[in-house]
Scaffold this active site. Structure first.
Site, short mmCIF file in Angstrom:
data_model
loop_
_atom_site.label_atom_id
_atom_site.label_comp_id
_atom_site.label_asym_id
_atom_site.label_seq_id
_atom_site.Cartn_x
_atom_site.Cartn_y
_atom_site.Cartn_z
N ILE A 139 14.18 -16.05 -20.08
CA ILE A 139 13.39 -17.16 -19.55
C ILE A 139 12.70 -17.92 -20.69
O ILE A 139 11.84 -18.76 -20.45
CB ILE A 139 12.32 -16.67 -18.55
CG1 ILE A 139 11.40 -15.62 -19.21
CG2 ILE A 139 12.97 -16.12 -17.29
CD1 ILE A 139 10.17 -15.26 -18.38
N ALA A 140 13.11 -17.64 -21.93
CA ALA A 140 12.41 -18.18 -23.09
C ALA A 140 13.15 -19.37 -23.69
O ALA A 140 12.90 -20.52 -23.31
CB ALA A 140 12.19 -17.08 -24.13
N ARG A 141 14.06 -19.11 -24.60
CA ARG A 141 14.85 -20.15 -25.25
C ARG A 141 16.27 -19.62 -25.49
O ARG A 141 16.44 -18.49 -25.95
CB ARG A 141 14.24 -20.57 -26.58
CG ARG A 141 12.97 -21.41 -26.46
CD ARG A 141 13.30 -22.81 -25.94
NE ARG A 141 12.12 -23.65 -25.87
CZ ARG A 141 11.37 -23.81 -24.79
NH1 ARG A 141 11.67 -23.14 -23.68
NH2 ARG A 141 10.33 -24.64 -24.80
N GLU A 169 21.67 -27.06 -24.51
CA GLU A 169 21.32 -27.50 -23.16
C GLU A 169 21.57 -29.00 -23.05
O GLU A 169 21.12 -29.74 -23.92
CB GLU A 169 19.86 -27.17 -22.84
CG GLU A 169 19.61 -25.69 -22.68
CD GLU A 169 18.20 -25.36 -22.20
OE1 GLU A 169 17.37 -26.29 -22.08
OE2 GLU A 169 17.93 -24.17 -21.95
N HIS A 208 17.22 -24.14 -16.41
CA HIS A 208 15.96 -24.28 -17.19
C HIS A 208 14.93 -25.03 -16.36
O HIS A 208 14.26 -25.96 -16.82
CB HIS A 208 16.21 -25.00 -18.52
CG HIS A 208 15.11 -24.76 -19.51
ND1 HIS A 208 15.27 -24.97 -20.86
CD2 HIS A 208 13.83 -24.31 -19.35
CE1 HIS A 208 14.14 -24.68 -21.50
NE2 HIS A 208 13.25 -24.29 -20.60
#
Length: 351
Positions: free
Chosen positions: A249-251, A280, A299
């Site tokens: 859930i970060a990068r 992305e 995201h």
């Protein structure tokens, strides 16, 4: 609201998240509060790709509300001498060096408190979806396979399991507290190898290899830095249990994505749930999208009504505060701000 008056305080909205009417991809962010405070707003020109803004586009603005991850560096803000504030709509500030901006007299703010709970809940949502094999059971039901596969996708549950949280800042510690009543053991990994917050919560801090080897669920909540880009690689996945799930859930840049896809395809780990990717948006033919043991979201999983409410309030508060020549509590790199360089007319903390 637009104004041609050079005496007015003007905020630019980045076109990656807003349109000319002030509507944003998050909904109503409270631009009326700016107008009530005598602050104008304009939509900045679109920026192709992930490049920096054109300094000419910033010539007429005092502040920018940045919805995406447009880079701002010292050279850019030096070429836009009117700019005094970059306000990130969210917690991350990839591509922005707050100390470099501060040395040029520009304040960078973000919204960590407003993001903390929605993002931690996103991690919990994906963890529980993996633990109960939610997507596989959904497919059985809607695919007309009730009779043949009703019990074929039993989850592993969470009671007695170990959750490893990689990155134990505000989001990681919030997630740990949410997990506390569920009968799990939480372990953590941090860049420094220690965490006062983990100590307060009685959570063991371990090295990255140990976290991989012991965890039934790995949840990534770390910030992306040049040093840790791609750190979750083939060796990390090889150290995980074959029954374990990987949740990010970060990068996306923290992960060697081809290594993750290979580990999932070969059964090195049981599954994954991803809200972030590199790049992305990911390519439509990304191999992860074809895997039945992967949950993918765009995201945006934490973009709930309360996320919009709280992040919007934090951003607008920060813009109004800086417009009054004051430094908000959410300022980053403030130790580098100096009265001689601060672009606010009254100096740091001025009236």
């Amino acid at each position: 609201m637009r104004s041609d008056s050079s005496n007015e305080y003007v905020v630019g909205l980045t076109a990656d998240g807003a349109d000319a009417t002030g509507a944003t991809m998050f909904g109503d962010i409270g631009l009326h509060r700016l107008e009530e405070a005598g602050i104008s707003w304009v939509l900045l020109p679109d920026i192709p790709g992930h490049g920096p803004a054109d300094p000419a586009a910033l010539a007429g603005v005092d502040a920018v509300i940045s919805f995406g991850h447009i880079p701002f560096d010292a050279e850019l803000v030096r070429a836009a001498p009117r700019l005094r504030h970059v306000a990130r709509f969210g917690a991350g500030y990839d591509g922005i060096d707050p100390v470099a901006l501060a040395r040029e007299g520009v304040v960078l703010t973000n919204t960590p408190a407003a993001v903390r709970k929605p993002l931690a809940l996103s991690g919990l949502t994906l963890l529980l979806a993996c633990a109960h094999r939610l997507i596989a059971n959904h497919r059985v039901t809607v695919g007309g396979r009730w009779a043949s596969e009703r019990g074929a996708h039993r989850g592993i549950g969470v009671d007695g399991r170990t959750v490893g949280i990689l990155g134990f800042g505000s989001v990681g510690s919030e997630l740990a507290q949410m997990l506390a009543p569920l009968g799990v053991t939480v372990i953590a990994n941090t860049r420094s190898g220690r965490s006062a917050r983990a100590a307060e919560l009685g959570i063991e801090v371990v090295d990255r290899h140990t976290l991989a080897a012991r965890s039934d669920f790995v949840v990534v909540a770390a910030a992306l830095t040049p040093e840790n880009r791609g750190m979750l690689d083939e060796a990390f996945f090889a150290a995980m249990k074959p029954s374990a799930y990987f949740i990010n859930i970060a990068r996306g840049g923290l992960v060697n994505q081809p290594a993750l896809a290979a580990a999932l395809d070969a059964g090195v780990i049981a599954g994954a749930a991803l809200d972030v990717y590199e790049p992305e948006p990911p390519a439509p033919d990304d191999p992860l999208f074809a895997m039945d043991n992967v949950i993918c979201t765009p995201h945006a999983l934490c973009w709930t009504a309360d996320f919009t409410r709280d992040v919007s309030a934090s951003v607008i508060d920060a813009v109004i505060t800086v417009s009054r020549n004051q430094i908000p509590a959410t300022a980053l790199g403030r130790e580098a701000l100096d009265e001689s360089t601060w672009r606010g007319a009254g100096g740091p903390g001025g009236d």
